[in-house]
Design a protein around this motif. Structure first.
Motif, PDB file in Angstrom:
ATOM      1  N   ARG A  86      -3.879  -3.324 -15.348  1.00 54.65           N
ATOM      2  CA  ARG A  86      -3.543  -4.671 -14.757  1.00 54.65           C
ATOM      3  C   ARG A  86      -4.666  -5.105 -13.788  1.00 54.65           C
ATOM      4  O   ARG A  86      -5.209  -4.171 -12.918  1.00 54.65           O
ATOM      5  CB  ARG A  86      -2.306  -4.852 -14.151  1.00 54.65           C
ATOM      6  CG  ARG A  86      -1.118  -5.140 -15.002  1.00 54.65           C
ATOM      7  CD  ARG A  86       0.278  -4.644 -14.309  1.00 54.65           C
ATOM      8  NE  ARG A  86       0.498  -3.311 -14.695  1.00 54.65           N
ATOM      9  CZ  ARG A  86       1.316  -2.533 -13.982  1.00 54.65           C
ATOM     10  NH1 ARG A  86       1.988  -2.821 -13.145  1.00 54.65           N
ATOM     11  NH2 ARG A  86       1.486  -1.122 -14.450  1.00 54.65           N
ATOM     12  N   ALA A 133       0.100  -4.413  -0.898  1.00 57.47           N
ATOM     13  CA  ALA A 133       1.397  -4.901  -0.919  1.00 57.47           C
ATOM     14  C   ALA A 133       1.763  -5.008  -2.298  1.00 57.47           C
ATOM     15  O   ALA A 133       3.092  -5.359  -2.860  1.00 57.47           O
ATOM     16  CB  ALA A 133       1.703  -6.200  -0.194  1.00 57.47           C
ATOM     17  N   TYR A 134       0.972  -5.010  -3.212  1.00 53.48           N
ATOM     18  CA  TYR A 134       1.059  -5.256  -4.806  1.00 53.48           C
ATOM     19  C   TYR A 134       2.184  -4.534  -5.434  1.00 53.48           C
ATOM     20  O   TYR A 134       2.125  -3.048  -5.009  1.00 53.48           O
ATOM     21  CB  TYR A 134      -0.200  -4.798  -5.534  1.00 53.48           C
ATOM     22  CG  TYR A 134      -0.299  -5.115  -6.897  1.00 53.48           C
ATOM     23  CD1 TYR A 134      -0.288  -6.566  -7.630  1.00 53.48           C
ATOM     24  CD2 TYR A 134      -0.022  -4.265  -7.924  1.00 53.48           C
ATOM     25  CE1 TYR A 134      -0.664  -6.995  -8.741  1.00 53.48           C
ATOM     26  CE2 TYR A 134       0.177  -4.558  -9.410  1.00 53.48           C
ATOM     27  CZ  TYR A 134      -0.155  -5.889  -9.858  1.00 53.48           C
ATOM     28  OH  TYR A 134      -0.190  -6.258 -10.912  1.00 53.48           O
ATOM     29  N   PRO A 135       2.884  -4.707  -6.168  1.00 50.13           N
ATOM     30  CA  PRO A 135       4.380  -4.103  -6.496  1.00 50.13           C
ATOM     31  C   PRO A 135       4.123  -2.962  -7.613  1.00 50.13           C
ATOM     32  O   PRO A 135       2.970  -3.115  -8.250  1.00 50.13           O
ATOM     33  CB  PRO A 135       5.189  -5.151  -7.209  1.00 50.13           C
ATOM     34  CG  PRO A 135       4.521  -6.245  -7.560  1.00 50.13           C
ATOM     35  CD  PRO A 135       3.179  -6.451  -6.561  1.00 50.13           C
TER      36      PRO A 135
END
Ligand SMILES: NC(=O)c1ccc[n+]([C@@H]2O[C@H](COP(=O)([O-])OP(=O)(O)OC[C@H]3O[C@@H](n4cnc5c(N)ncnc54)[C@H](OP(=O)(O)O)[C@@H]3O)[C@@H](O)[C@H]2O)c1
Length: 72
Positions: free
Chosen positions: A53, A70-72
């Motif tokens: 991704r 903070a990206y999930p």
């Protein structure tokens, strides 16, 4: 449960970073393809594989680093 290791590669939409991303994907990693240019990052992520991704990241910008962290 997701047990696959995850690697974040900076400078990954071309050059050395892109090649490292492809190698990590071959070795079973989910790869986050980091670069400033998100459009190029998305194209690069497709070339890395189905479990890669794109993530927008400028390593000289603290706000960008915080957002990436903070990206999930
Ligand atoms: N090519 C070689 O043979 C070689 C040999 C030894 C060392 N190196 C060094 O290794 C590094 C990478 O080389 P390369 O040939 O792969 O370079 P490159 O083809 O120019 O790729 C640079 C990558 O870094 C990204 N990038 C640039 N600034 C960034 C920033 N502030 N935050 C996040 N990503 C950033 C670029 O995408 P965006 O512009 O979209 O962010 C791109 O994905 C360079 O420092 C180079 O001097 C290269």
């Amino acid at each position: 449960m997701h047990n696959k290791p995850v690697a974040l590669v900076t400078g990954a939409n071309k050059g050395i970073g892109l090649q490292i991303s492809k190698e990590l994907a071959t070795h079973g990693f989910t790869v986050l393809v980091g670069s400033r240019n998100f459009e190029k990052g998305k194209k690069a992520a497709i070339s890395v594989g189905a479990d890669a991704r794109a993530i927008q990241l400028d390593v000289t910008d603290q706000h960008s680093i915080d957002a990436a962290a903070a990206y999930p």
